[in-house]
Design a protein around this motif. Structure first.
Motif, PDB file in Angstrom:
ATOM      1  N   VAL A   5       1.320  -1.192  -0.110  1.00 22.25           N
ATOM      2  CA  VAL A   5       0.238  -0.145  -0.314  1.00 22.25           C
ATOM      3  C   VAL A   5       1.121   1.223   0.552  1.00 22.25           C
ATOM      4  O   VAL A   5       0.873   2.313  -0.975  1.00 22.25           O
ATOM      5  CB  VAL A   5      -0.726   0.386   0.988  1.00 22.25           C
ATOM      6  CG1 VAL A   5      -1.488   1.651   1.010  1.00 22.25           C
ATOM      7  CG2 VAL A   5      -1.475  -1.734   1.013  1.00 22.25           C
ATOM      8  N   LYS A   6       1.710   1.260   1.000  1.00 20.21           N
ATOM      9  CA  LYS A   6       2.476   2.490   0.823  1.00 20.21           C
ATOM     10  C   LYS A   6       2.673   2.561  -0.628  1.00 20.21           C
ATOM     11  O   LYS A   6       4.029   3.639  -1.044  1.00 20.21           O
ATOM     12  CB  LYS A   6       3.213   1.897   1.788  1.00 20.21           C
ATOM     13  CG  LYS A   6       3.468   2.563   3.151  1.00 20.21           C
ATOM     14  CD  LYS A   6       4.258   1.670   4.559  1.00 20.21           C
ATOM     15  CE  LYS A   6       4.014   1.819   5.634  1.00 20.21           C
ATOM     16  NZ  LYS A   6       5.718   1.588   6.465  1.00 20.21           N
ATOM     17  N   ILE A   7       3.738   1.103  -0.987  1.00 21.60           N
ATOM     18  CA  ILE A   7       4.444   1.155  -2.567  1.00 21.60           C
ATOM     19  C   ILE A   7       3.240   2.258  -3.529  1.00 21.60           C
ATOM     20  O   ILE A   7       3.951   2.951  -4.619  1.00 21.60           O
ATOM     21  CB  ILE A   7       4.645   0.101  -2.901  1.00 21.60           C
ATOM     22  CG1 ILE A   7       6.090  -0.403  -2.103  1.00 21.60           C
ATOM     23  CG2 ILE A   7       5.496   1.005  -4.579  1.00 21.60           C
ATOM     24  CD1 ILE A   7       6.679  -1.338  -2.339  1.00 21.60           C
ATOM     25  N   LEU A   8       2.044   2.036  -3.470  1.00 25.29           N
ATOM     26  CA  LEU A   8       0.916   2.341  -4.612  1.00 25.29           C
ATOM     27  C   LEU A   8       0.998   3.879  -3.911  1.00 25.29           C
ATOM     28  O   LEU A   8       0.732   4.576  -5.178  1.00 25.29           O
ATOM     29  CB  LEU A   8      -0.027   1.356  -4.443  1.00 25.29           C
ATOM     30  CG  LEU A   8      -0.371   0.159  -5.003  1.00 25.29           C
ATOM     31  CD1 LEU A   8      -1.344  -1.201  -4.976  1.00 25.29           C
ATOM     32  CD2 LEU A   8      -0.060   0.093  -6.437  1.00 25.29           C
ATOM     33  N   LEU A   9       0.738   3.905  -2.855  1.00 26.00           N
ATOM     34  CA  LEU A   9       0.643   5.345  -2.300  1.00 26.00           C
ATOM     35  C   LEU A   9       2.162   6.285  -2.995  1.00 26.00           C
ATOM     36  O   LEU A   9       1.297   7.321  -3.140  1.00 26.00           O
ATOM     37  CB  LEU A   9       0.600   5.954  -1.353  1.00 26.00           C
ATOM     38  CG  LEU A   9      -0.904   5.093  -0.158  1.00 26.00           C
ATOM     39  CD1 LEU A   9      -1.287   5.076   0.887  1.00 26.00           C
ATOM     40  CD2 LEU A   9      -1.925   5.415  -0.623  1.00 26.00           C
ATOM     41  N   SER A  10       2.806   5.955  -2.896  1.00 24.65           N
ATOM     42  CA  SER A  10       3.702   6.688  -3.313  1.00 24.65           C
ATOM     43  C   SER A  10       4.311   7.215  -5.023  1.00 24.65           C
ATOM     44  O   SER A  10       4.410   7.655  -5.575  1.00 24.65           O
ATOM     45  CB  SER A  10       5.380   5.841  -3.215  1.00 24.65           C
ATOM     46  OG  SER A  10       6.355   6.538  -3.587  1.00 24.65           O
ATOM     47  N   TRP A  73      10.686  13.476  -1.392  1.00 19.88           N
ATOM     48  CA  TRP A  73      10.062  13.455  -0.201  1.00 19.88           C
ATOM     49  C   TRP A  73       9.594  12.105   0.237  1.00 19.88           C
ATOM     50  O   TRP A  73       8.676  11.743   1.510  1.00 19.88           O
ATOM     51  CB  TRP A  73       9.655  14.437   0.006  1.00 19.88           C
ATOM     52  CG  TRP A  73      10.598  15.917  -0.307  1.00 19.88           C
ATOM     53  CD1 TRP A  73      12.149  15.553  -0.117  1.00 19.88           C
ATOM     54  CD2 TRP A  73      10.159  16.879  -0.917  1.00 19.88           C
ATOM     55  NE1 TRP A  73      12.188  17.163  -0.012  1.00 19.88           N
ATOM     56  CE2 TRP A  73      11.352  18.220  -0.677  1.00 19.88           C
ATOM     57  CE3 TRP A  73       9.007  18.229  -0.589  1.00 19.88           C
ATOM     58  CZ2 TRP A  73      10.877  19.612  -0.969  1.00 19.88           C
ATOM     59  CZ3 TRP A  73       8.755  18.530  -1.392  1.00 19.88           C
ATOM     60  CH2 TRP A  73      10.465  19.485  -0.955  1.00 19.88           C
ATOM     61  N   ILE A  74       8.986  12.177  -1.234  1.00 18.70           N
ATOM     62  CA  ILE A  74       6.989  11.286  -1.028  1.00 18.70           C
ATOM     63  C   ILE A  74       7.038   9.942  -0.618  1.00 18.70           C
ATOM     64  O   ILE A  74       6.800   9.034   0.113  1.00 18.70           O
ATOM     65  CB  ILE A  74       6.171  11.697  -2.362  1.00 18.70           C
ATOM     66  CG1 ILE A  74       5.483  12.914  -2.482  1.00 18.70           C
ATOM     67  CG2 ILE A  74       4.954  10.098  -2.313  1.00 18.70           C
ATOM     68  CD1 ILE A  74       4.703  12.913  -3.566  1.00 18.70           C
ATOM     69  N   ALA A  75       8.448   9.540  -1.673  1.00 17.88           N
ATOM     70  CA  ALA A  75       9.360   8.355  -1.739  1.00 17.88           C
ATOM     71  C   ALA A  75       9.724   7.619  -0.310  1.00 17.88           C
ATOM     72  O   ALA A  75       9.230   6.661   0.069  1.00 17.88           O
ATOM     73  CB  ALA A  75      10.102   7.896  -2.584  1.00 17.88           C
TER      74      ALA A  75
END
Length: 237
Positions: A5-10, A73-75
């Motif tokens: 989920v974190k990867i997809l959000l990034s 910053w996001i990643a």
């Protein structure tokens, strides 16, 4: 929150940040005009400068660079120490800039298209997000290409080329992962695809000049016009 989920959000967040049409906003605020109906129709700094002046173009370019920087910053906030996510996020910001979900239009022949820019400034920002000191290589070379080669499209391409070269040299020296080289290669492909009309005009010799080339062409045209006027005056009885 799971890693997936974190990867997809990034990735999604980076695309959406890249898709923000700052050029459209800047020209609308400055001139109450739609930059998509002016010049090349792109929302990048070069077309914004044609539509609303150099200051508007510079503001747009800076904001577009920051879109790319923001992907770092996001990643790093969501998936630290993952070069694949960092590269993917930076690349998707460029894709978002070139094919913005906020700039969907209907085609006259049917279907839809996503409009945007050519990606040079956002690609620059993405490279900074991956390795901040790279600006010391991209910026001076880009300025020299802009001023002396005299084509904005070639300047945009130079950003991707320099990025690829710098990351390749660092990888060969063992200072960085080869994954970063993929960013440069992928961005070069995205930029070249977006600049297909410009490359055709370059081949034909009809691409619009900028920088020193534009200045020299203008002076040459003025001198040519003056000579023709003088000749016409001398020919008059």
């Amino acid at each position: 929150m799971s890693e997936v989920v974190k990867i997809l959000l990034s990735l999604l967040g980076s695309y959406l940040v890249g898709a923000i049409p700052f050029g459209l906003i800047v020209v609308w605020v400055a001139r109450r005009q739609d930059v998509r109906r002016i010049g090349s129709g792109r929302t990048g700094g070069t077309n914004v400068m044609r539509a609303a002046g150099w200051l508007a173009g510079a503001i747009t370019a800076i904001l577009d660079v920051l879109k790319g920087v923001a992907t770092g910053w996001i990643a790093r906030a969501l998936v630290p120490e993952n070069p694949w996510v960092l590269v993917g996020s930076a690349l998707l910001a460029v894709v978002g800039h070139n094919y913005s979900v906020f700039l969907i239009e209907k085609r006259e022949q049917g279907g839809i298209r996503f409009k945007g820019g050519a990606g040079g400034a956002t690609a620059f920002g993405g490279a900074i997000a991956i390795w901040p000191p790279i600006w010391m290589y991209i910026l001076p070379i880009g300025v020299l290409v802009y001023l002396f080669m005299g084509y904005a499209s070639v300047t945009t391409i130079s950003v991707a080329v320099v990025t690829t070269v710098v990351f390749t040299v660092r990888a060969l020296q063992g200072e960085a992962t080869w994954i970063y080289v993929l960013y440069g290669v992928a961005v070069l492909g995205v930029v070249l695809y977006a600049l297909r009309p410009n490359l055709e005009r370059l081949r034909r010799g009809t691409e619009r000049a900028v920088g020193l080339r534009a200045y020299l062409q203008k002076r040459h045209g003025q001198r040519g016009g003056s000579s023709m006027n003088s000749g016409n005056q001398n020919a008059m009885p």
